[in-house]
Motif scaffolding. Structure first.
Motif, PDB file in Angstrom:
ATOM      1  N   MET A  99      44.876  20.126 -24.150  1.00 40.12           N
ATOM      2  CA  MET A  99      43.499  19.640 -23.966  1.00 40.12           C
ATOM      3  C   MET A  99      43.390  18.964 -22.607  1.00 40.12           C
ATOM      4  O   MET A  99      44.225  18.132 -22.251  1.00 40.12           O
ATOM      5  N   SER A 100      42.391  19.333 -21.815  1.00 39.65           N
ATOM      6  CA  SER A 100      42.209  18.723 -20.503  1.00 39.65           C
ATOM      7  C   SER A 100      41.742  17.284 -20.665  1.00 39.65           C
ATOM      8  O   SER A 100      41.255  16.878 -21.723  1.00 39.65           O
ATOM      9  N   MET A 101      41.863  16.494 -19.560  1.00 39.16           N
ATOM     10  CA  MET A 101      41.441  15.096 -19.607  1.00 39.16           C
ATOM     11  C   MET A 101      39.947  14.982 -19.893  1.00 39.16           C
ATOM     12  O   MET A 101      39.509  14.090 -20.620  1.00 39.16           O
ATOM     13  N   THR A 102      39.146  15.935 -19.329  1.00 38.94           N
ATOM     14  CA  THR A 102      37.699  15.900 -19.567  1.00 38.94           C
ATOM     15  C   THR A 102      37.389  16.093 -21.040  1.00 38.94           C
ATOM     16  O   THR A 102      36.584  15.362 -21.639  1.00 38.94           O
ATOM     17  N   ASN A 103      38.050  17.078 -21.651  1.00 38.99           N
ATOM     18  CA  ASN A 103      37.828  17.333 -23.079  1.00 38.99           C
ATOM     19  C   ASN A 103      38.361  16.180 -23.935  1.00 38.99           C
ATOM     20  O   ASN A 103      37.759  15.818 -24.950  1.00 38.99           O
ATOM     21  N   ALA A 104      39.491  15.618 -23.529  1.00 45.12           N
ATOM     22  CA  ALA A 104      40.067  14.506 -24.279  1.00 45.12           C
ATOM     23  C   ALA A 104      39.150  13.292 -24.237  1.00 45.12           C
ATOM     24  O   ALA A 104      38.956  12.599 -25.236  1.00 45.12           O
ATOM     25  N   ARG A 105      38.562  13.034 -23.081  1.00 46.41           N
ATOM     26  CA  ARG A 105      37.638  11.899 -22.958  1.00 46.41           C
ATOM     27  C   ARG A 105      36.378  12.143 -23.792  1.00 46.41           C
ATOM     28  O   ARG A 105      35.888  11.224 -24.464  1.00 46.41           O
ATOM     29  N   ALA A 106      35.882  13.392 -23.763  1.00 47.82           N
ATOM     30  CA  ALA A 106      34.710  13.715 -24.575  1.00 47.82           C
ATOM     31  C   ALA A 106      35.018  13.539 -26.059  1.00 47.82           C
ATOM     32  O   ALA A 106      34.180  13.037 -26.820  1.00 47.82           O
ATOM     33  N   GLN A 107      36.230  13.934 -26.481  1.00 52.87           N
ATOM     34  CA  GLN A 107      36.624  13.763 -27.875  1.00 52.87           C
ATOM     35  C   GLN A 107      36.725  12.284 -28.236  1.00 52.87           C
ATOM     36  O   GLN A 107      36.344  11.862 -29.331  1.00 52.87           O
ATOM     37  N   ALA A 108      37.249  11.471 -27.279  1.00 49.96           N
ATOM     38  CA  ALA A 108      37.364  10.027 -27.514  1.00 49.96           C
ATOM     39  C   ALA A 108      35.990   9.402 -27.696  1.00 49.96           C
ATOM     40  O   ALA A 108      35.787   8.568 -28.593  1.00 49.96           O
ATOM     41  N   VAL A 109      35.029   9.788 -26.866  1.00 50.20           N
ATOM     42  CA  VAL A 109      33.669   9.269 -26.991  1.00 50.20           C
ATOM     43  C   VAL A 109      33.064   9.696 -28.323  1.00 50.20           C
ATOM     44  O   VAL A 109      32.403   8.899 -29.012  1.00 50.20           O
ATOM     45  N   PHE A 110      33.304  10.926 -28.719  1.00 43.37           N
ATOM     46  CA  PHE A 110      32.792  11.419 -30.001  1.00 43.37           C
ATOM     47  C   PHE A 110      33.367  10.606 -31.156  1.00 43.37           C
ATOM     48  O   PHE A 110      32.646  10.216 -32.088  1.00 43.37           O
ATOM     49  N   ASP A 111      34.683  10.352 -31.105  1.00 42.73           N
ATOM     50  CA  ASP A 111      35.337   9.581 -32.171  1.00 42.73           C
ATOM     51  C   ASP A 111      34.769   8.168 -32.251  1.00 42.73           C
ATOM     52  O   ASP A 111      34.581   7.610 -33.342  1.00 42.73           O
ATOM     53  N   ILE A 112      34.483   7.569 -31.083  1.00 41.80           N
ATOM     54  CA  ILE A 112      33.943   6.213 -31.062  1.00 41.80           C
ATOM     55  C   ILE A 112      32.556   6.172 -31.677  1.00 41.80           C
ATOM     56  O   ILE A 112      32.219   5.269 -32.459  1.00 41.80           O
ATOM     57  N   LEU A 113      31.746   7.170 -31.365  1.00 43.25           N
ATOM     58  CA  LEU A 113      30.363   7.201 -31.851  1.00 43.25           C
ATOM     59  C   LEU A 113      30.273   7.506 -33.337  1.00 43.25           C
ATOM     60  O   LEU A 113      29.277   7.165 -33.986  1.00 43.25           O
ATOM     61  N   HIS A 114      31.298   8.135 -33.905  1.00 45.22           N
ATOM     62  CA  HIS A 114      31.224   8.585 -35.295  1.00 45.22           C
ATOM     63  C   HIS A 114      32.256   7.911 -36.213  1.00 45.22           C
ATOM     64  O   HIS A 114      32.416   8.340 -37.358  1.00 45.22           O
ATOM     65  N   HIS A 115      32.917   6.861 -35.700  1.00 44.97           N
ATOM     66  CA  HIS A 115      33.924   6.230 -36.566  1.00 44.97           C
ATOM     67  C   HIS A 115      33.247   5.392 -37.642  1.00 44.97           C
ATOM     68  O   HIS A 115      32.125   4.911 -37.475  1.00 44.97           O
ATOM     69  N   GLU A 116      33.953   5.243 -38.772  1.00 46.52           N
ATOM     70  CA  GLU A 116      33.450   4.441 -39.879  1.00 46.52           C
ATOM     71  C   GLU A 116      33.676   2.957 -39.592  1.00 46.52           C
ATOM     72  O   GLU A 116      34.733   2.571 -39.077  1.00 46.52           O
ATOM     73  N   PRO A 117      32.700   2.117 -39.903  1.00 45.16           N
ATOM     74  CA  PRO A 117      32.895   0.670 -39.700  1.00 45.16           C
ATOM     75  C   PRO A 117      34.103   0.152 -40.487  1.00 45.16           C
ATOM     76  O   PRO A 117      34.350   0.584 -41.612  1.00 45.16           O
ATOM     77  N   VAL A 118      34.852  -0.735 -39.872  1.00 48.01           N
ATOM     78  CA  VAL A 118      36.024  -1.322 -40.522  1.00 48.01           C
ATOM     79  C   VAL A 118      35.585  -2.552 -41.303  1.00 48.01           C
ATOM     80  O   VAL A 118      34.959  -3.459 -40.735  1.00 48.01           O
ATOM     81  N   PRO A 119      35.878  -2.604 -42.597  1.00 44.77           N
ATOM     82  CA  PRO A 119      35.475  -3.791 -43.381  1.00 44.77           C
ATOM     83  C   PRO A 119      36.247  -5.023 -42.915  1.00 44.77           C
ATOM     84  O   PRO A 119      37.454  -4.960 -42.676  1.00 44.77           O
TER      85      PRO A 119
END
Length: 234
Positions: A1-21
């Protein structure tokens, strides 16, 4: 995975992560310095004369009357045991780049073999760790390899709680049998003393009359940055 794709995946994960109780934190007033034997705790546990002597020493660096050590040791032991500590350690900073500790237990046996708790002023004031390896070993005769730790009453004792038990940590200096510094704290304290004396002279020449003791502050940098784990993993 390129750095650009990895960064896009990281942003996606941040935007869609479940809140931690999370649970409601304890009130800061209840946890602040709860494991530090500071002046506030000393005032509640020491006699008026012992507290006055300790306060003067901690605030000005004045010599402490050895007779006060027994009162402080008794109060410190009772406080530490109430916090779950069964052990105490003289903590010092030898010339190895790391901290060191000389551990002992509050529990001793009497003449009948019964276990009792004991912590006297003598145990508080002085320890005797092996000094043969500080700063390096093999260059001294056996009788000259002894090292001593001495309680530094200008720094408050504290408790370190780990899975294998809680320990009362006593800030100490480390010197050789001839009184030479074997640690990093003795030179620091000597430097503070020299700085205070020089600054006091200068301030006196400038007309100042009420001069508090000057000291230096050491600690962690007071800026902290939180980075999402998804970015940190990149």
């Amino acid at each position: 995975m390129s750095m650009t794709n990895a960064r896009a995946q990281a942003v996606f994960d941040i935007l869609h992560h479940e809140p931690v109780p999370v649970k409601k934190p304890d009130a800061l007033v209840d946890i602040w310095a709860s494991d530090v034997f500071n002046l506030a705790k000393m005032e509640n546990t020491l006699s008026k004369s012992a507290f006055k002597a300790m306060k003067k020493t901690m605030e000005t660096g004045a010599p402490l009357d050895p007779s006060v050590a027994n009162d402080v040791a008794a109060a410190m032991k009772a406080w530490a045991i109430s916090r779950g500590a069964n052990y105490f350690a003289h903590v010092f900073y030898p010339l190895t780049g790391a901290s060191a500790e000389k551990h002992d237990s509050f529990i001793v046996t009497d003449s009948s073999g019964k276990a009792i708790t004991e912590f006297s002023g003598n145990l508080l004031v002085k320890g005797e760790p092996d000094g043969s390896s500080f700063p390096n070993g093999g260059i001294r005769q056996t009788n000259a390899a002894r090292g001593y730790t001495y309680w530094d009453p200008t720094s408050p004792a504290f408790i370190v709680d780990k899975p294998n038990g809680a320990t009362l940590c006593i800030p100490s200096v480390f010197v050789s049998w001839t009184g030479e510094a074997l640690d990093k704290k003795v030179p620091l304290m000597r430097s503070n003393k020299a700085m205070n004396e020089a600054a006091t002279k200068v301030l006196t020449l400038m007309g100042e009359k009420e001069i508090a003791p000057l000291n230096s502050s050491c600690g962690a940098e007071q800026e902290y940055f939180l980075i999402d784990a998804a970015f940190a993993h990149l």
